[in-house]
Design a protein around this motif. Structure first.
Motif, PDB file in Angstrom:
ATOM      1  N   ALA A  40      43.089  35.801  34.829  1.00 22.87           N
ATOM      2  CA  ALA A  40      43.474  35.730  36.246  1.00 22.87           C
ATOM      3  C   ALA A  40      44.943  36.034  36.427  1.00 22.87           C
ATOM      4  O   ALA A  40      45.379  36.524  37.467  1.00 22.87           O
ATOM      5  CB  ALA A  40      43.128  34.349  36.797  1.00 22.87           C
ATOM      6  N   ARG A  41      45.763  35.745  35.385  1.00 21.08           N
ATOM      7  CA  ARG A  41      47.210  35.990  35.446  1.00 21.08           C
ATOM      8  C   ARG A  41      47.579  37.376  34.926  1.00 21.08           C
ATOM      9  O   ARG A  41      48.710  37.800  35.061  1.00 21.08           O
ATOM     10  CB  ARG A  41      47.953  34.944  34.609  1.00 21.08           C
ATOM     11  CG  ARG A  41      47.705  33.535  35.065  1.00 21.08           C
ATOM     12  CD  ARG A  41      48.405  33.282  36.364  1.00 21.08           C
ATOM     13  NE  ARG A  41      48.033  31.984  36.893  1.00 21.08           N
ATOM     14  CZ  ARG A  41      48.148  31.649  38.163  1.00 21.08           C
ATOM     15  NH1 ARG A  41      48.588  32.522  39.028  1.00 21.08           N
ATOM     16  NH2 ARG A  41      47.802  30.456  38.576  1.00 21.08           N
ATOM     17  N   VAL A  43      47.809  41.483  34.190  1.00 19.71           N
ATOM     18  CA  VAL A  43      48.053  42.663  35.018  1.00 19.71           C
ATOM     19  C   VAL A  43      47.752  43.912  34.199  1.00 19.71           C
ATOM     20  O   VAL A  43      48.053  43.961  33.004  1.00 19.71           O
ATOM     21  CB  VAL A  43      49.523  42.705  35.500  1.00 19.71           C
ATOM     22  CG1 VAL A  43      49.795  43.988  36.280  1.00 19.71           C
ATOM     23  CG2 VAL A  43      49.850  41.495  36.359  1.00 19.71           C
ATOM     24  N   MET A  60      47.326  46.499  38.928  1.00 19.59           N
ATOM     25  CA  MET A  60      46.227  45.709  39.510  1.00 19.59           C
ATOM     26  C   MET A  60      46.040  44.438  38.668  1.00 19.59           C
ATOM     27  O   MET A  60      46.280  44.437  37.463  1.00 19.59           O
ATOM     28  CB  MET A  60      44.951  46.543  39.494  1.00 19.59           C
ATOM     29  CG  MET A  60      43.716  45.845  40.043  1.00 19.59           C
ATOM     30  SD  MET A  60      42.264  46.946  39.970  1.00 19.59           S
ATOM     31  CE  MET A  60      42.639  48.074  41.319  1.00 19.59           C
ATOM     32  N   SER A  61      45.652  43.350  39.305  1.00 23.98           N
ATOM     33  CA  SER A  61      45.402  42.113  38.557  1.00 23.98           C
ATOM     34  C   SER A  61      44.206  42.310  37.627  1.00 23.98           C
ATOM     35  O   SER A  61      43.264  43.050  37.948  1.00 23.98           O
ATOM     36  CB  SER A  61      45.139  40.957  39.510  1.00 23.98           C
ATOM     37  OG  SER A  61      43.862  41.073  40.105  1.00 23.98           O
ATOM     38  N   GLY A  62      44.263  41.656  36.471  1.00 27.32           N
ATOM     39  CA  GLY A  62      43.168  41.758  35.523  1.00 27.32           C
ATOM     40  C   GLY A  62      41.857  41.260  36.109  1.00 27.32           C
ATOM     41  O   GLY A  62      40.786  41.806  35.831  1.00 27.32           O
ATOM     42  N   TYR A  63      41.943  40.256  36.955  1.00 24.77           N
ATOM     43  CA  TYR A  63      40.747  39.687  37.594  1.00 24.77           C
ATOM     44  C   TYR A  63      40.058  40.722  38.474  1.00 24.77           C
ATOM     45  O   TYR A  63      38.849  40.928  38.383  1.00 24.77           O
ATOM     46  CB  TYR A  63      41.142  38.466  38.421  1.00 24.77           C
ATOM     47  CG  TYR A  63      40.016  37.905  39.255  1.00 24.77           C
ATOM     48  CD1 TYR A  63      39.032  37.104  38.680  1.00 24.77           C
ATOM     49  CD2 TYR A  63      39.933  38.186  40.619  1.00 24.77           C
ATOM     50  CE1 TYR A  63      37.985  36.601  39.442  1.00 24.77           C
ATOM     51  CE2 TYR A  63      38.895  37.682  41.392  1.00 24.77           C
ATOM     52  CZ  TYR A  63      37.924  36.897  40.794  1.00 24.77           C
ATOM     53  OH  TYR A  63      36.891  36.400  41.545  1.00 24.77           O
ATOM     54  N   THR A 251      55.096  36.657  33.601  1.00 29.48           N
ATOM     55  CA  THR A 251      54.056  36.022  34.410  1.00 29.48           C
ATOM     56  C   THR A 251      53.445  34.879  33.597  1.00 29.48           C
ATOM     57  O   THR A 251      53.120  35.060  32.416  1.00 29.48           O
ATOM     58  CB  THR A 251      52.952  37.031  34.777  1.00 29.48           C
ATOM     59  OG1 THR A 251      53.529  38.104  35.508  1.00 29.48           O
ATOM     60  CG2 THR A 251      51.882  36.377  35.637  1.00 29.48           C
ATOM     61  N   LYS A 292      58.157  35.113  42.025  1.00 25.27           N
ATOM     62  CA  LYS A 292      56.880  35.455  42.666  1.00 25.27           C
ATOM     63  C   LYS A 292      56.056  34.175  42.770  1.00 25.27           C
ATOM     64  O   LYS A 292      55.810  33.499  41.771  1.00 25.27           O
ATOM     65  CB  LYS A 292      56.110  36.517  41.879  1.00 25.27           C
ATOM     66  CG  LYS A 292      54.791  36.908  42.556  1.00 25.27           C
ATOM     67  CD  LYS A 292      53.998  37.910  41.728  1.00 25.27           C
ATOM     68  CE  LYS A 292      54.569  39.310  41.853  1.00 25.27           C
ATOM     69  NZ  LYS A 292      53.701  40.319  41.173  1.00 25.27           N
ATOM     70  N   SER A 294      52.691  31.674  44.134  1.00 28.10           N
ATOM     71  CA  SER A 294      51.238  31.691  43.913  1.00 28.10           C
ATOM     72  C   SER A 294      50.508  32.538  44.948  1.00 28.10           C
ATOM     73  O   SER A 294      49.417  33.038  44.691  1.00 28.10           O
ATOM     74  CB  SER A 294      50.683  30.265  43.925  1.00 28.10           C
ATOM     75  OG  SER A 294      51.030  29.610  45.130  1.00 28.10           O
ATOM     76  N   PHE A 296      51.600  35.353  45.900  1.00 26.25           N
ATOM     77  CA  PHE A 296      52.019  36.712  45.549  1.00 26.25           C
ATOM     78  C   PHE A 296      53.213  37.211  46.372  1.00 26.25           C
ATOM     79  O   PHE A 296      53.606  38.362  46.240  1.00 26.25           O
ATOM     80  CB  PHE A 296      50.857  37.718  45.644  1.00 26.25           C
ATOM     81  CG  PHE A 296      49.881  37.592  44.508  1.00 26.25           C
ATOM     82  CD1 PHE A 296      49.983  38.395  43.388  1.00 26.25           C
ATOM     83  CD2 PHE A 296      48.859  36.650  44.554  1.00 26.25           C
ATOM     84  CE1 PHE A 296      49.083  38.275  42.332  1.00 26.25           C
ATOM     85  CE2 PHE A 296      47.963  36.515  43.512  1.00 26.25           C
ATOM     86  CZ  PHE A 296      48.074  37.338  42.392  1.00 26.25           C
ATOM     87  N   ARG A 333      54.425  31.792  39.917  1.00 23.41           N
ATOM     88  CA  ARG A 333      53.605  32.459  38.897  1.00 23.41           C
ATOM     89  C   ARG A 333      54.401  33.451  38.063  1.00 23.41           C
ATOM     90  O   ARG A 333      53.952  33.872  36.991  1.00 23.41           O
ATOM     91  CB  ARG A 333      52.393  33.140  39.538  1.00 23.41           C
ATOM     92  CG  ARG A 333      52.670  34.425  40.273  1.00 23.41           C
ATOM     93  CD  ARG A 333      51.440  34.956  40.984  1.00 23.41           C
ATOM     94  NE  ARG A 333      50.249  34.977  40.163  1.00 23.41           N
ATOM     95  CZ  ARG A 333      49.879  36.020  39.420  1.00 23.41           C
ATOM     96  NH1 ARG A 333      50.631  37.101  39.368  1.00 23.41           N
ATOM     97  NH2 ARG A 333      48.754  35.970  38.729  1.00 23.41           N
TER      98      ARG A 333
END
Length: 363
Positions: A40-41, A43, A60-63, A251, A292, A294, A296, A333
């Motif tokens: 979730a954290r 990138v 893009m976020s890994g999630y 991060t 940054k 939570s 974003f 974050r």
């Protein structure tokens, strides 16, 4: 005064980090690969073309990446390996010209107006360079060829991957007029939307606007847009690009809520920054703290000192001051520290020369 036209090549490696991973691990070939973290954290630093088909993109976020492409394979970045191959590619460039300006590990400008091979054709040189890169590294590259850096950069993205586009001098104006505004280098997503609202969708519509109109709506960038759509971009290929800032950020797996924990993490970040600064023999006056949250949102706080610093303890003194300047509004974050206003900065006078597009030129 009319300056002679240059022969500029922009070489851009195809999905470089991901392609290196697929090169070194045959089991990854033909599969959707993302370099970065899948948590979730995490990138995405780079995505293979197989992953891009699903809408996976860098930053893009890994999630979200995993959501778009459930079969996505995440691999940890290996920057030492990327730097090693990047140096081999750069050595190929230097066989043709000393005027090589790296933009990153995976792309560079080359000025081959006068080159070591005595080849009058920039297009043939670009083909030869791409062939050598593939033969010597196993990786593919795309290239753009034209009269200046701006057009070469735009052209290199035209036939990706493993392609090449030459915009000859007599094709420049038509090429730019028909180019979608979103493809103009230097026009980001926000600016593209603003131009759409003003009825500017292609270079042709951009060209119809006066410099006063563009400056009114886009500030200093207005003059840049006015000139590049006319094929005017005087920036030279500079082998030794001046570093404007040096920074490090991190991060966190879990959000930080206490300033005590933030200071611990910032001290680690400052150690890494200290190492990089001493390795490059760089010091700076302006220290910036990046936070940054939570949600974003990003906040930056800066302070300019009357003297140059590069030492961790001196940097941390200012970072502490910036952190306590205002209580963080939410859990954090990501934290980062950067140094600007460097001792490498060189003040240059503005170049006001206008270049006329010349039609007869051996490309």
């Amino acid at each position: 005064m009319e300056l002679p036209l240059r022969k500029i090549i922009h070489v851009d490696m195809d999905a470089f980090y991901a392609s290196v991973e697929q090169l070194d691990n045959p089991e990854l070939r033909g599969k959707p690969v993302a370099v970065g973290g899948g948590s979730a954290r995490g990138v995405v630093s780079a995505a293979s073309y197989e992953a891009r088909k699903f809408g996976v993109r860098s930053a893009m976020s890994g999630y979200l990446a995993k959501k778009r492409c459930p079969e996505l394979i995440f691999v940890k970045p290996r920057f030492d390996r990327y730097r090693e191959i990047s140096q081999r590619i750069r050595n190929i460039f230097l066989d043709y010209t000393d005027l090589v300006e790296p933009l990153s590990l995976d792309e560079a400008y080359l000025d081959v107006t006068k080159n070591k091979k005595g080849n009058p054709s920039a297009s043939l040189i670009a083909q030869e360079i791409r062939k050598r890169i593939f033969e010597e590294t196993g990786l593919t590259a795309s290239a753009g060829v034209s009269i200046n850096k701006f057009i070469a950069k735009v052209a290199s993205d035209y036939n990706k991957p493993n392609g090449q586009k030459t915009v000859n001098p007599d094709e420049v104006l038509d090429f730019l007029e028909n180019l979608p505004i979103s493809k103009f280098y230097g026009v980001g997503k926000v600016t593209t939307e603003k131009m759409y609202q003003l009825g500017i969708f292609t270079g042709k519509e951009l060209k119809e606007k006066s410099v006063e109109y563009l400056t009114e709506h886009f500030g200093k960038s207005g003059a840049y847009y006015y000139h590049v759509v006319r094929g005017i971009h005087n920036s030279e290929v500079k082998p030794d690009r001046i570093v404007k800032s040096v920074g490090t950020e991190h991060t966190f797996f879990e959000n930080l809520v206490s300033e005590v924990f933030m200071l611990e993490k910032l001290d680690d970040i400052a150690k890494e920054l200290d190492r990089r600064l001493h390795k490059k023999k760089i010091a700076g006056k302006t220290i910036t703290l990046k936070i940054k949250y939570s949600d974003f949102t990003v906040q930056t706080r800066s302070k300019t000192l009357p003297y140059f610093v590069a030492d961790r303890s001196l940097i941390m003194e200012t970072v502490k001051e910036l952190l306590y300047q205002e209580k963080p509004k939410d859990s954090v974050r990501l934290l980062g520290i950067s140094l600007a206003n460097l001792n490498t900065d060189v003040k240059e006078g503005e170049k006001k020369t206008v270049v006329a597009v010349q039609l007869k030129f051996d490309f």
